[in-house]
Design an enzyme around this catalytic site. Structure first.
Site, PDB file in Angstrom:
ATOM      1  N   LYS A  97       0.841  -1.198   0.000  1.00  0.00           N
ATOM      2  CA  LYS A  97       0.000   0.000   0.000  1.00  0.00           C
ATOM      3  C   LYS A  97       0.875   1.245   0.000  1.00  0.00           C
ATOM      4  O   LYS A  97       0.631   2.197  -0.747  1.00  0.00           O
ATOM      5  CB  LYS A  97      -0.937  -0.005   1.217  1.00  0.00           C
ATOM      6  CG  LYS A  97      -2.108  -0.948   1.051  1.00  0.00           C
ATOM      7  CD  LYS A  97      -2.863  -1.189   2.337  1.00  0.00           C
ATOM      8  CE  LYS A  97      -3.932  -2.268   2.112  1.00  0.00           C
ATOM      9  NZ  LYS A  97      -4.530  -2.778   3.334  1.00  0.00           N
ATOM     10  N   GLN A 109      -4.967  -1.449   9.451  1.00  0.00           N
ATOM     11  CA  GLN A 109      -4.861  -2.801   8.889  1.00  0.00           C
ATOM     12  C   GLN A 109      -5.519  -3.817   9.825  1.00  0.00           C
ATOM     13  O   GLN A 109      -5.160  -3.908  10.999  1.00  0.00           O
ATOM     14  CB  GLN A 109      -3.374  -3.145   8.667  1.00  0.00           C
ATOM     15  CG  GLN A 109      -3.145  -4.459   7.971  1.00  0.00           C
ATOM     16  CD  GLN A 109      -3.630  -4.473   6.517  1.00  0.00           C
ATOM     17  OE1 GLN A 109      -3.455  -3.517   5.775  1.00  0.00           O
ATOM     18  NE2 GLN A 109      -4.259  -5.557   6.114  1.00  0.00           N
ATOM     19  N   ASP A 122     -11.405   3.028   3.934  1.00  0.00           N
ATOM     20  CA  ASP A 122     -11.787   1.616   3.854  1.00  0.00           C
ATOM     21  C   ASP A 122     -13.304   1.475   3.735  1.00  0.00           C
ATOM     22  O   ASP A 122     -13.799   0.391   3.406  1.00  0.00           O
ATOM     23  CB  ASP A 122     -11.329   0.884   5.132  1.00  0.00           C
ATOM     24  CG  ASP A 122     -10.224  -0.116   4.841  1.00  0.00           C
ATOM     25  OD1 ASP A 122     -10.021  -0.442   3.652  1.00  0.00           O
ATOM     26  OD2 ASP A 122      -9.575  -0.564   5.798  1.00  0.00           O
TER      27      ASP A 122
END
Ligand code: NDP
Length: 303
Positions: free
Chosen positions: A61, A105, A128
């Site tokens: 990422k 995460q 997200d």
């Protein structure tokens, strides 16, 4: 936006790798234009602990964020980090004007409350798309941050099919991060949507009626070719590591070899949905940045 495809024995192979490269190039062009105005989109990624798979995801990422010309802020906390310390970091990132997107995460170590952490993220920076406000906005047809994997799927479907009105879509899997938002996005496209799960009766029959079949179960190759309607578009979200003939490899939730001879178009695993997920994380970060600056959102990169 065109979708790069390659011929296959019968169906079209939907090239997520090529498509994601095209999406990332478009994002980089937008980022460069923002740079001329002195604006740099920034993505903060928070990793707690040293799970090897999570470390690989976070590294990728960061790499792709920088390649797109964005700022990448990586925060690695020890596995014994307290809830309080993590919440304090989220509060700092929420307040930081250089940070437009925040990604924590998952999964977090079991002593941490993931729901509380996600709820603490500023919904405008929730790239997200997991915050309850964004989930609610998506469900009620409002402007939302949409979860990256279903966003990537809908972008590929739009490029492949154009107008999806009236098509029968079956989503196999009802998770909060894939199945449910995927179904919401297909509803927005005016599909007739059915969500299937582990208690669904006669799944084979249901799948055979799908013009669009989304597989998101985490069960290696559980959907065989004879469950697929001839000509259907198949999006295989599954990423499953199996060992076959002594070799480790990734397979999807669809049995690709039999499905590709029936489907009109199908995503491979790897190289289908997976690469689109990080591209959509960058797309969401760019969108969040444009919204915070009061600028028009990039076209074709949102739901
Ligand atoms: P979850 O385990 O959270 O959800 C799986 C869903 O599949 C559940 O709703 C479950 O039903 C359903 N299911 C399980 N077995 C069956 C069955 N035999 N028949 C019908 N339905 C079944 O998984 P995720 O949604 O998080 O992920 C799904 C897959 O997608 C995984 O392989 C994951 O690795 C992959 N993935 C890929 C991403 C990418 O970037 N490409 C990103 C995220 C996930 P029930 O609710 O009844 O238990």
């Amino acid at each position: 936006m065109t979708l790069s495809t390659a011929p296959s024995p019968t169906g079209t192979l939907i090239d997520g790798k090529g498509f994601s490269a095209e999406v990332r190039a478009r994002i980089a062009a937008h980022v460069s234009a923002l740079g001329a105005r002195g604006i740099t989109p920034g993505l903060a990624v928070v990793l707690v602990g040293q799970d090897p798979a999570s470390q690989v995801y976070v590294r990728n990422k960061g790499l792709q964020t920088r390649e797109a010309g964005m700022a990448s802020f990586e925060h690695t906390l020890s596995a014994d980090t307290t809830q309080g310390a993590l919440m304090a970091l989220i509060a700092r990132l929420n307040a930081d004007p250089a940070v437009h997107g925040i990604l924590v995460q998952l999964p977090l170590p079991s002593h941490l409350d993931s729901d509380a952490v996600i709820t603490a993220i500023d919904p405008a920076k929730d790239v997200d798309g997991f915050h309850i406000l964004n989930v609610g906005r998506l469900a009620t047809g409002q402007k939302a941050m949409v979860a990256c994997t279903p966003l990537g799927c809908i972008m590929m479907l739009r490029a492949q099919l154009g107008d999806m009105s009236g098509l029968n879509a079956v989503v196999v899997g009802r998770s909060n991060i894939v199945g449910k938002p995927m179904a919401q996005l297909l509803l927005r496209e005016n599909c007739t949507v059915t969500i299937a799960h582990s208690r669904t009766r006669d799944l084979a029959d249901l799948c055979r009626r799908a013009d669009i079949l989304i597989a998101a179960t985490g069960r290696p190759r559980m959907i065989p070719g004879d469950w697929i309607k001839p000509g259907a578009t198949v999006i295989d979200v599954g990423i499953n590591r199996i060992t076959e003939n002594g070799r480790s490899r990734l397979v999807g939730d669809v049995d690709f070899d039999s499905a590709v001879t029936v489907a009109g178009a199908i995503t491979p695993v790897p190289g289908g949905v997976g690469p689109m997920t990080i591209a959509c994380l960058l797309a969401n970060t760019l969108t969040a940045c444009c919204r915070s600056a009061g600028l028009p959102e990039p076209e074709g990169l949102t739901a």
